[in-house]
Design an enzyme around this catalytic site. Structure first.
Site, PDB file in Angstrom:
ATOM      1  CB  CYS A   3     -22.377  10.157 -17.593  1.00 30.86           C
ATOM      2  SG  CYS A   3     -23.038   8.760 -16.714  1.00 30.86           S
ATOM      3  NE  ARG A  53     -17.383  11.346 -21.151  1.00 30.06           N
ATOM      4  CZ  ARG A  53     -16.520  12.017 -20.395  1.00 30.06           C
ATOM      5  NH1 ARG A  53     -15.580  12.731 -20.947  1.00 30.06           N
ATOM      6  NH2 ARG A  53     -16.594  11.992 -19.085  1.00 30.06           N
ATOM      7  CD1 TRP A  66     -21.680   3.005 -19.992  1.00 27.20           C
ATOM      8  CD2 TRP A  66     -21.333   2.921 -17.779  1.00 27.20           C
ATOM      9  NE1 TRP A  66     -21.068   1.812 -19.702  1.00 27.20           N
ATOM     10  CE2 TRP A  66     -20.842   1.726 -18.353  1.00 27.20           C
ATOM     11  CE3 TRP A  66     -21.221   3.090 -16.398  1.00 27.20           C
ATOM     12  CZ2 TRP A  66     -20.260   0.719 -17.612  1.00 27.20           C
ATOM     13  CZ3 TRP A  66     -20.640   2.076 -15.655  1.00 27.20           C
ATOM     14  CH2 TRP A  66     -20.164   0.912 -16.265  1.00 27.20           C
ATOM     15  CG  ASN A 118     -21.164  13.302 -16.371  1.00 27.54           C
ATOM     16  OD1 ASN A 118     -22.280  12.975 -16.743  1.00 27.54           O
ATOM     17  ND2 ASN A 118     -20.194  13.647 -17.199  1.00 27.54           N
ATOM     18  N   GLY A 119     -21.152  11.335 -12.401  1.00 27.65           N
ATOM     19  CA  GLY A 119     -20.546  10.971 -11.121  1.00 27.65           C
ATOM     20  C   GLY A 119     -21.485  10.078 -10.333  1.00 27.65           C
ATOM     21  CD  GLU A 125      -3.551  -3.437 -24.664  1.00 34.05           C
ATOM     22  OE1 GLU A 125      -3.900  -3.651 -23.497  1.00 34.05           O
ATOM     23  OE2 GLU A 125      -4.110  -2.595 -25.390  1.00 34.05           O
ATOM     24  CE  LYS A 132      -7.440  -2.857 -26.771  1.00 28.69           C
ATOM     25  NZ  LYS A 132      -6.567  -2.176 -25.823  1.00 28.69           N
ATOM     26  CD  GLU A 134     -10.863  -3.266 -24.918  1.00 33.37           C
ATOM     27  OE1 GLU A 134     -11.401  -2.578 -24.049  1.00 33.37           O
ATOM     28  OE2 GLU A 134      -9.688  -3.095 -25.276  1.00 33.37           O
ATOM     29  CG  HIS A 147       2.865 -23.795 -14.079  1.00 32.38           C
ATOM     30  ND1 HIS A 147       3.512 -24.769 -13.355  1.00 32.38           N
ATOM     31  CD2 HIS A 147       3.831 -23.140 -14.763  1.00 32.38           C
ATOM     32  CE1 HIS A 147       4.819 -24.692 -13.560  1.00 32.38           C
ATOM     33  NE2 HIS A 147       5.037 -23.705 -14.417  1.00 32.38           N
ATOM     34  CE  LYS A 190     -10.631   6.066 -25.236  1.00 31.04           C
ATOM     35  NZ  LYS A 190      -9.783   4.894 -25.517  1.00 31.04           N
TER      36      LYS A 190
END
Ligand code: F6R
Length: 617
Positions: free
Chosen positions: A2, A27, A73, A99-100, A490, A494, A497, A513, A612
């Site tokens: 948010c 964000r 969000w 926010n929070g 990584e 990428k 996402e 394995h 973000k």
């Protein structure tokens, strides 16, 4: 996650609010809203979806020089107009954005319902709006202290909250007046001339003013067009530290690139130069850090290092583990911050804990650092955002100086973090056994790195061709060993996402394995295999995949001509010493996921469901 904006001054608030919300889009959010304080009313407009739909709905905005805005969000309740902020308290006398997360919202809500308050949303935030209204109804005005009643009501309300909040609050009966408050969710104040800006990070403010105040936890700011003051939640005024705001608004534009992510991929040579600027010392063949806030004796006494972070930052921690153990011979342990905060592992004396984070706001990383600090260990941050919560909460640290990273998928922060970790490995190594000659050679390697990355970026056209070939895959394996194992993780992160293709990263030898069962003609395997200690071993793993009919793509050294005989596709990268290879080999992987996402029509900079700054657990 948010985002908050607020304006108090003499200009129309709407222009800043909408522009500021656009700058916070990166964000991650799913709905948005603004409140503009007019004569004796507060006009609230909310909308689901992008800021443009909010701007369309707002049309010609109501005039008003005081206002709030928010991007939400969803956490409590789905992304609907009712759940979008701003929220209204009482009969409309309080309007706020939050926010929070409020953990005890249900018990507070039940109490407020009993008192006759009506809730219109499923959010925890609306509870705060009604709570402030309740506070106002219990607080008489005090003569000669026009703000006191409002401040007292907010102090009373936030004292009951368990959880985190960044708040901006306006009042119907108090035009030209705003209160902002913070606990565990960042809030900054831009100090202009006759105008003040409130925001959840500096990006909406950049270019509007060059002076900023980072509110600390438990602080509360009282703002009017004529001035502002900062109070502690439970006590009186506190001294304000107004700092220069370095970023200008140009830094957050796309500079002609189609997406922020692509711009940030191409910014990596400069980001690396900035990470190293002033930190390499030829005379002593070591690195120099101004902000560790520890004496050389304390640093010399470090017997173990814990590196913690989330997502991409956790991947750079893995790279750091390899670097520090190899170059400095200090045992390193890498922990997911979300696990570390609750796992309660035994941590020996003389352990140094580094939190690695781009945003400096990741809730789990902050909590893990606070928990280890509480136990008496020294906590340091490797962080990009100046003045962020983690930068403030740690005992010291190293800034990346990578500039704002707007694309949700982290790129330049990863390579900058790896570069800072390499410099830390050099620094700790030179404090111990590492020779002057080795230190000097590492400095040369580091200095060559930005030019090497420039060269690596020339693979873009070839990567795009490979992306076209594999864009319809539904599963992809990423395989590498040693320093290139974290790169494999990584690369897979990428891809998943931003293009929503399922991808897995593995140490190449682990493939046998289990993951090899996935190999078939439709599952490409990407081998990250520049020349190095385990090259031959990885080559054998590649043969095993080929033998089972799986297509293979090699990320290989530019002089490796033989690899073309085995791999279906080869992307060449320039030479680099092994400890710096992850910084080079990740470049084609970043570009590959970028191009595949674009070809699949995905929203590269704002992938679905992602934020973000992950400011909730
Ligand atoms: C992936 C990504 C995330 C972040 C993670 C931690 O591209 O961006 O996995 O790395 O959310 O964020 P920071 O580094 O801000 O703590």
């Amino acid at each position: 996650m948010c985002g908050i904006v607020g304006y108090v001054g003499s200009e129309d608030a709407a222009e800043f609010l909408i522009d500021g919300l656009r700058r916070l889009e990166y964000r991650g959010y799913d709905s948005a809203g603004v409140a503009i304080v007019c004569e004796d009313d507060i006009a609230v407009t909310r909308s689901v979806g992008r800021i443009q739909s909010l701007a369309d709905r707002l049309g010609t905005p109501p005039p008003g020089t005081l206002g709030l805005g928010h991007t939400r969000w969803a956490t409590h309740g789905p992304a609907t107009e009712e759940n979008a902020h701003p929220h209204i308290g009482g009969d409309g006398e309080v309007v706020l954005v939050h926010n929070g997360v409020i953990e005890n919202y249900q018990i507070l809500k039940d109490g407020l319902i009993e008192k006759g308050y009506h809730f219109k949303s499923a959010t925890d935030s609306e509870v705060i709006a009604h709570l402030v209204a309740e506070g106002l109804s219990n607080t008489p005005a005090i003569e000669d202290q026009p703000h006191a009643r409002y401040v007292t009501a907010v102090q009373w309300a936030i004292a009951q909250l368990r959880g985190t909040y960044g708040l901006a609050i306006v009042f119907r009966d108090k035009p030209g007046f705003m209160i902002a408050a913070r606990f565990g969710s960042p809030l900054v104040i831009g100090v202009g001339r006759g105008e003040y800006f409130v925001a959840s990070d500096a990006s909406p403010i950049a270019g509007r003013t060059d002076r900023i105040v980072y509110l600390a936890d438990h602080q509360l700011a009282v703002l009017t067009a004529d001035g502002f003051s900062v109070l502690h939640r439970d006590s009186g005024k506190v001294r304000v530290n107004i700092q220069p705001l370095e970023a200008d608004s140009g830094e957050v534009s796309m500079n002609g690139y189609d997406h922020y992510m692509l711009k940030e991929i191409y910014e990596q040579p400069d980001a690396l130069r900035n990470a190293m600027r002033g930190r390499l010392n030829d005379q002593d063949a070591t690195a120099v850090f101004g902000g560790l806030n520890l004496t050389p004796q304390q640093l010399r006494g470090v017997e173990r290092i814990i590196l913690t972070g989330c997502g991409t930052s956790w991947h750079s921690a893995l790279v750091g583990e390899y670097m520090i153990e190899e170059l400095a011979r200090i045992p390193v342990c890498v922990e997911y911050a979300s696990e570390l905060r609750y796992r309660n592992p035994p941590i020996e004396n003389n352990t140094l804990v580094f939190g690695i984070t781009q945003s400096g706001e990741t809730a789990d990383t902050l909590a893990a650092l606070n928990e280890t600090k509480r136990k008496g260990h020294r906590t340091l941050a490797i962080c990009n955002v100046v003045g962020s919560s983690i930068a403030q909460a740690s005992d010291g640290g190293v800034y990346l100086h990578a500039g704002p990273e707007i694309g949700v998928a982290s790129t330049k922060a990863f390579t900058s973090q790896c570069c800072v970790l390499a410099m830390l490995a050099l620094y700790f190594g030179r404090m111990r056994h590492m020779s002057f000659e080795t230190g000097g050679r590492i400095i040369e390697d580091l200095r060559r790195l930005p030019a090497t990355i420039e060269q690596a970026l020339t693979c873009d056209a070839e990567v795009r061709r490979v992306a076209e070939k594999y864009q319809s895959a539904t599963n992809v394996l990423y395989l590498g060993r040693r320093y290139n194992f974290p790169t494999a993780l990584e690369g897979a992160l990428k891809l998943k996402e931003i293009s929503y293709i399922h991808a897995e990263g593995y140490p190449a030898a682990e493939m046998k394995h289990g993951p090899i069962a996935l190999v078939d003609a439709d599952t490409p395997s990407i081998f990250i295999m520049p020349r190095g200690t385990t090259y031959d071993k990885v080559l054998s793993n590649m043969e095993e995949v080929k033998a089972r009919g799986g297509p293979v793509i090699a990320i290989a050294s530019s002089d490796d001509t033989e690899i073309r005989k085995i791999a279906d596709d080869v992307i060449m990268i320039p030479e680099a010493p092994e400890f710096l290879q992850p910084i080079v080999s990740v470049i084609p992987l970043q570009l590959l996921s970028y191009h595949i996402a674009v070809l699949r029509g995905c929203d590269v900079d704002k992938p679905r469901n992602l934020a973000k700054s992950v400011t909730v657990e």
